[in-house]
Write an enzyme that holds these catalytic residues in place. Structure first.
Site, PDB file in Angstrom:
ATOM      1  CG  HIS A  96      -1.861   1.192   1.207  1.00 22.92           C
ATOM      2  ND1 HIS A  96      -1.704   2.460   1.389  1.00 22.92           N
ATOM      3  CD2 HIS A  96      -3.267   1.229   0.633  1.00 22.92           C
ATOM      4  CE1 HIS A  96      -2.810   3.018   1.284  1.00 22.92           C
ATOM      5  NE2 HIS A  96      -3.821   2.062   1.071  1.00 22.92           N
ATOM      6  CD  GLU A 166      -5.231   1.785  -3.205  1.00 19.63           C
ATOM      7  OE1 GLU A 166      -6.447   1.841  -2.910  1.00 19.63           O
ATOM      8  OE2 GLU A 166      -4.305   1.907  -2.122  1.00 19.63           O
TER       9      GLU A 166
HETATM   10  P1  PGA Z   1      -9.432   6.307   0.372  1.00 19.35           P
HETATM   11  O1  PGA Z   1      -8.318   5.316   0.644  1.00 19.35           O
HETATM   12  O2  PGA Z   1     -10.526   5.630   0.012  1.00 19.35           O
HETATM   13  O3  PGA Z   1      -9.620   7.128   1.737  1.00 19.35           O
HETATM   14  O4  PGA Z   1      -8.823   7.259  -0.750  1.00 19.35           O
HETATM   15  C1  PGA Z   1      -7.904   4.334  -0.393  1.00 19.35           C
HETATM   16  C2  PGA Z   1      -6.895   3.426   0.138  1.00 19.35           C
HETATM   17  O5  PGA Z   1      -5.914   4.206   0.608  1.00 19.35           O
HETATM   18  O6  PGA Z   1      -6.722   2.298  -0.306  1.00 19.35           O
END
Ligand code: PGA
Length: 258
Positions: A96, A166
């Protein structure tokens, strides 16, 4: 038809175990009724075991937010895949951006991935650029992260892996805007190109799940399913409240039916 995968990444929330149980039970009430959505809740490590006792169906299971590459030993502060599996997690988020920011490199993520793949656990490997530029360097960054995770893997391992695109600029409270569904579709297809390169087969590459994450909420999630090319979602803020996440799950079920 593949079910839509909805992954709740609670990050370092909530502060108390009693609240974690309440939120999990609220999500579970909705999630267990859905036919087209599979829900995964990833709480902080300390809540895994107690929430594991509350898991009832395969439709609503648990995941860990990370796992170390060794099984046991003198690694203060680390938690092994053996431990998260024993605590009933079935998924593990790896790489992540918030872990990458704390020092996880592609090499470290790859070691963690090898350890996780020794268990019946599904790794969710997060990839994404910090910022967008106009010369396409961000595409190169994502390709690089994907190919690092795929390097040395067998086709059988790759079939068990899940990727999550992401874009870091679209994550969290400071995000200026969400990714658009067309931006997400474009990057998901680039991830699939990398998969096809390694697997030598576009059909097999198409079977690997690729999720989208970054400012997903109950308002925009349908658009992402319909036009964003994602097989599911990694949700931060909108997963930390049972009502909000349940609404998001119901909307996914509605589009999943179509
Ligand atoms: P968020 O975070 O939905 O708060 O933007 C997503 C993530 O970090 O996986």
């Amino acid at each position: 038809m593949k079910k839509i995968l909805a992954v709740a990444n609670w990050k370092m929330f909530p502060r108390k175990g009693t609240d974690a149980k309440k939120i999990f039970d609220g999500i579970k009430r909705t999630a267990t009724k859905l036919k087209h959505v599979e829900t995964v809740v990833c709480p902080p490590f300390v809540y895994l075991e107690s929430l594991g006792e509350r898991v009832e169906t395969r439709n609503c299971v648990l995941g860990a937010q990370d796992a170390f590459w060794e099984h046991e030993g003198a690694f203060t502060g680390s938690v092994s895949p053996d431990m998260v599996f024993a605590a009933k997690a079935r998924y593990v988020i790896l790489g992540h951006s918030e872990r990458r920011a704390l020092g996880d490199t592609d090499e470290i993520i790859s070691k963690k991935l090898s350890a996780v793949l020794l268990f019946p656990l599904s790794p969710i490997v997060c990839v994404g650029e910090l910022t967008r530029d106009t010369n396409g360097a961000f595409v190169h960054t994502v390709r690089q992260q994907v190919s690092a995770a795929l390097s040395g893997r067998t086709p059988a391992d790759i079939a068990r892996m899940i990727f999550a695109y992401e874009p870091v600029w679209a994550i969290g409270g400071t995000a200026k805007r969400a990714c658009t569904p067309s931006e997400s579709r474009e990057m998901i297809s680039i991830i699939r190109q990398e998969l096809a390169k390694v697997l030598g087969d576009e059909v097999k590459a198409g079977k690997v799940s690729v999720l989208y994450g970054g400012s997903v909420n109950e308002e925009n999630v349908e658009g992402f399913v319909l036009e964003g090319g994602a097989d599911g979602f990694l949700v931060g803020r909108a997963s930390q409240d049972a009502k909000t996440f349940s609404e998001l799950l119901r909307r996914l079920e509605r589009v999943g039916k179509k």
